[in-house]
Design a protein around this motif. Structure first.
Motif, mmCIF file in Angstrom:
data_model
loop_
_atom_site.group_PDB
_atom_site.id
_atom_site.type_symbol
_atom_site.label_atom_id
_atom_site.label_comp_id
_atom_site.label_asym_id
_atom_site.label_seq_id
_atom_site.Cartn_x
_atom_site.Cartn_y
_atom_site.Cartn_z
ATOM 1 N N VAL A 286 0.859 -1.181 0.000
ATOM 2 C CA VAL A 286 0.000 0.000 0.000
ATOM 3 C C VAL A 286 0.896 1.232 0.000
ATOM 4 N N PRO A 287 0.924 2.001 -1.097
ATOM 5 C CA PRO A 287 1.811 3.152 -1.180
ATOM 6 C C PRO A 287 1.371 4.287 -0.281
ATOM 7 N N ARG A 288 2.260 5.243 -0.075
ATOM 8 C CA ARG A 288 1.982 6.329 0.849
ATOM 9 C C ARG A 288 0.803 7.183 0.396
ATOM 10 N N ASP A 289 0.624 7.324 -0.942
ATOM 11 C CA ASP A 289 -0.474 8.179 -1.388
ATOM 12 C C ASP A 289 -1.827 7.511 -1.256
ATOM 13 N N GLY A 290 -1.839 6.211 -1.044
ATOM 14 C CA GLY A 290 -3.087 5.504 -0.775
ATOM 15 C C GLY A 290 -3.975 5.311 -1.978
ATOM 16 N N ASN A 291 -3.489 5.607 -3.188
ATOM 17 C CA ASN A 291 -4.358 5.530 -4.357
ATOM 18 C C ASN A 291 -4.371 4.143 -4.981
ATOM 19 N N GLU A 292 -3.199 3.607 -5.260
ATOM 20 C CA GLU A 292 -3.120 2.314 -5.911
ATOM 21 C C GLU A 292 -2.135 1.442 -5.163
ATOM 22 N N ALA A 293 -2.261 0.154 -5.391
ATOM 23 C CA ALA A 293 -1.317 -0.783 -4.773
ATOM 24 C C ALA A 293 -0.337 -1.268 -5.818
ATOM 25 N N GLU A 294 0.892 -1.450 -5.409
ATOM 26 C CA GLU A 294 1.921 -1.971 -6.290
ATOM 27 C C GLU A 294 2.259 -3.384 -5.834
ATOM 28 N N THR A 295 2.854 -4.154 -6.726
ATOM 29 C CA THR A 295 3.338 -5.474 -6.322
ATOM 30 C C THR A 295 4.834 -5.520 -6.455
ATOM 31 N N ASN A 296 5.496 -6.067 -5.472
ATOM 32 C CA ASN A 296 6.935 -6.213 -5.438
ATOM 33 C C ASN A 296 7.263 -7.559 -4.810
ATOM 34 N N PRO A 297 8.465 -8.050 -5.008
ATOM 35 C CA PRO A 297 8.827 -9.340 -4.404
ATOM 36 C C PRO A 297 9.004 -9.214 -2.903
ATOM 37 N N LEU A 298 7.899 -9.086 -2.218
ATOM 38 C CA LEU A 298 7.869 -8.925 -0.771
ATOM 39 C C LEU A 298 6.877 -9.908 -0.191
ATOM 40 N N PRO A 299 6.751 -9.988 1.118
ATOM 41 C CA PRO A 299 5.941 -11.046 1.726
ATOM 42 C C PRO A 299 4.499 -11.104 1.258
ATOM 43 N N ILE A 300 4.034 -12.302 1.024
ATOM 44 C CA ILE A 300 2.626 -12.547 0.719
ATOM 45 C C ILE A 300 1.801 -12.201 1.947
ATOM 46 N N ILE A 301 0.533 -11.832 1.723
ATOM 47 C CA ILE A 301 -0.381 -11.600 2.830
ATOM 48 C C ILE A 301 -1.111 -12.904 3.132
ATOM 49 N N TYR A 302 -1.065 -13.330 4.393
ATOM 50 C CA TYR A 302 -1.701 -14.578 4.804
ATOM 51 C C TYR A 302 -2.769 -14.305 5.858
ATOM 52 N N GLY A 303 -3.824 -15.111 5.819
ATOM 53 C CA GLY A 303 -4.832 -15.070 6.862
ATOM 54 C C GLY A 303 -4.409 -15.923 8.038
ATOM 55 N N ARG A 304 -5.272 -15.958 9.049
ATOM 56 C CA ARG A 304 -4.972 -16.740 10.249
ATOM 57 C C ARG A 304 -4.882 -18.228 9.949
ATOM 58 N N ASN A 305 -5.527 -18.654 8.859
ATOM 59 C CA ASN A 305 -5.502 -20.069 8.500
ATOM 60 C C ASN A 305 -4.273 -20.429 7.677
ATOM 61 N N GLY A 306 -3.410 -19.464 7.402
ATOM 62 C CA GLY A 306 -2.197 -19.752 6.656
ATOM 63 C C GLY A 306 -2.352 -19.699 5.160
ATOM 64 N N ARG A 307 -3.546 -19.408 4.651
ATOM 65 C CA ARG A 307 -3.758 -19.346 3.214
ATOM 66 C C ARG A 307 -3.542 -17.922 2.708
ATOM 67 N N ALA A 308 -2.908 -17.805 1.553
ATOM 68 C CA ALA A 308 -2.649 -16.500 0.972
ATOM 69 C C ALA A 308 -3.963 -15.841 0.547
ATOM 70 N N VAL A 309 -4.045 -14.540 0.722
ATOM 71 C CA VAL A 309 -5.232 -13.776 0.350
ATOM 72 C C VAL A 309 -4.829 -12.735 -0.685
ATOM 73 N N ASP A 310 -5.479 -12.762 -1.839
ATOM 74 C CA ASP A 310 -5.211 -11.796 -2.904
ATOM 75 C C ASP A 310 -6.240 -10.670 -2.813
ATOM 76 N N PHE A 311 -5.789 -9.511 -2.381
ATOM 77 C CA PHE A 311 -6.683 -8.369 -2.239
ATOM 78 C C PHE A 311 -6.925 -7.647 -3.557
ATOM 79 N N GLY A 312 -6.299 -8.112 -4.615
ATOM 80 C CA GLY A 312 -6.544 -7.522 -5.925
ATOM 81 C C GLY A 312 -6.196 -6.046 -6.013
ATOM 82 N N GLY A 313 -5.208 -5.615 -5.249
ATOM 83 C CA GLY A 313 -4.809 -4.222 -5.294
ATOM 84 C C GLY A 313 -5.631 -3.297 -4.433
ATOM 85 N N LEU A 314 -6.562 -3.845 -3.660
ATOM 86 C CA LEU A 314 -7.433 -3.025 -2.818
ATOM 87 C C LEU A 314 -6.949 -3.021 -1.372
#
Length: 299
Positions: A66-94
């Motif tokens: 989530v960039p500082r301007d809060g408008n759009e999301a970028e993707t970079n080789p950084l940690p995946i977002i995981y839920g409590r169940n350990g499954r990756a969640v794709d927020f689709g840039g939101l």
């Protein structure tokens, strides 16, 4: 162990809280690793991990930034977002609030997939303020702090009420027969936090959760879900959620091993579970395990 529902202890794995996504139905190898020295399973299966779970709370891969301007999301080789169940969640840039708003209406109208999406997103935010674990190095700790900071930015604006409502959406998906949701419903517990099941045994919410959770696991197990079989074996061995039943514990464990194509010998099962059981009862447990596999997987 004090008789309480603990997310890690009943799961018997460090992977879920470490952000490890285990794809059981895709044939990947996985493990159940006990965090309780008194746990009944001596699990030494191999594991296929999406990153180094020992050094990060969220795993590694590609992540939503989530960039500082809060408008759009970028993707970079950084940690995946995981839920409590350990499954990756794709927020689709939101951001999480926008993602939840996108799916919540459909979820409340009864769309099961949407309900599970909302649960997943809200479960990510339920984990955003979790205490940091111990790490092997300061570099690992700093990386985890950075990941958690991004996660908290992603979840900015998500309220405690929304975090708690995840359980309602999860229950909707579980009762509708979504296998992942049935397992997650069991793992979350009646309130989505650790409680003492013995002290809460008369709580109507706890009673209903116990019935629904075991019903859901059995439904998932009937489809050959090995994780559900393992959790049932553990539940009937521990006796906190259902009355202790050694025969059922053996049956589910034998079925789980068979479904994973790593069958246990009668000697192994007897040594682990049936040392104080009559031969007749032990044989009956083995036959029940074979029937479970036959009914779910060899029609």
């Amino acid at each position: 162990m004090k008789p309480s529902f603990r997310f890690v202890a009943l799961l018997i794995t460090t992977g879920i809280c470490a952000g490890v996504f285990v794809s059981l139905r895709n044939g990947e190898e996985w493990s159940i690793k006990s965090t309780d020295n008194n746990a009944p399973f001596d699990s030494k299966e191999k594991t296929s991990l999406g990153g180094n779970g020992s050094s990060s709370s969220f795993g590694f891969g590609r992540a939503l930034i989530v960039p500082r301007d809060g408008n759009e999301a970028e993707t970079n080789p950084l940690p995946i977002i995981y839920g409590r169940n350990g499954r990756a969640v794709d927020f689709g840039g939101l951001r999480a609030t926008d993602y939840i708003s996108k799916w919540a209406g459909l979820a409340r109208a009864g769309n099961i997939d949407a309900a599970y999406k909302v649960y997943q997103a809200e479960s990510v935010c339920a984990n955003s303020g979790a205490p940091l674990a111990d790490y092997n190095s300061e570099a690992d700790r700093e990386q985890s702090i950075a990941e958690q900071t991004r996660l908290m930015s992603l979840c900015a604006g998500v309220t405690p009420a929304q975090v708690q409502e995840r359980l309602n959406f999860l229950g909707l998906a579980a009762r509708a027969g979504k296998v992942d949701a049935q397992i997650d419903y069991f793992m979350e517990g009646p309130y989505g936090r650790p409680i003492d099941l013995k002290e809460s045994q008369d709580d109507p919410i706890v009673k209903k959760w116990k019935d629904d959770a075991i019903t859901g696991l059995k439904a998932a197990a009937s489809l050959g879900e090995p994780f559900a079989l393992a959790l049932l074996a553990q539940s009937y061995d521990v006796g906190e959620i259902v009355p202790r039943d050694a025969k059922l514990s053996i049956a589910y464990k034998a079925a789980e091993a068979e479904v994973r194509n790593t069958p246990l010998s009668e000697v192994q099962l007897r040594r682990k579970f049936g040392s104080q059981m009559s031969d007749e009862d032990f044989d009956a447990a083995l036959q029940l395990g074979k029937k479970l596999v036959q009914d779910c997987c060899k029609k």
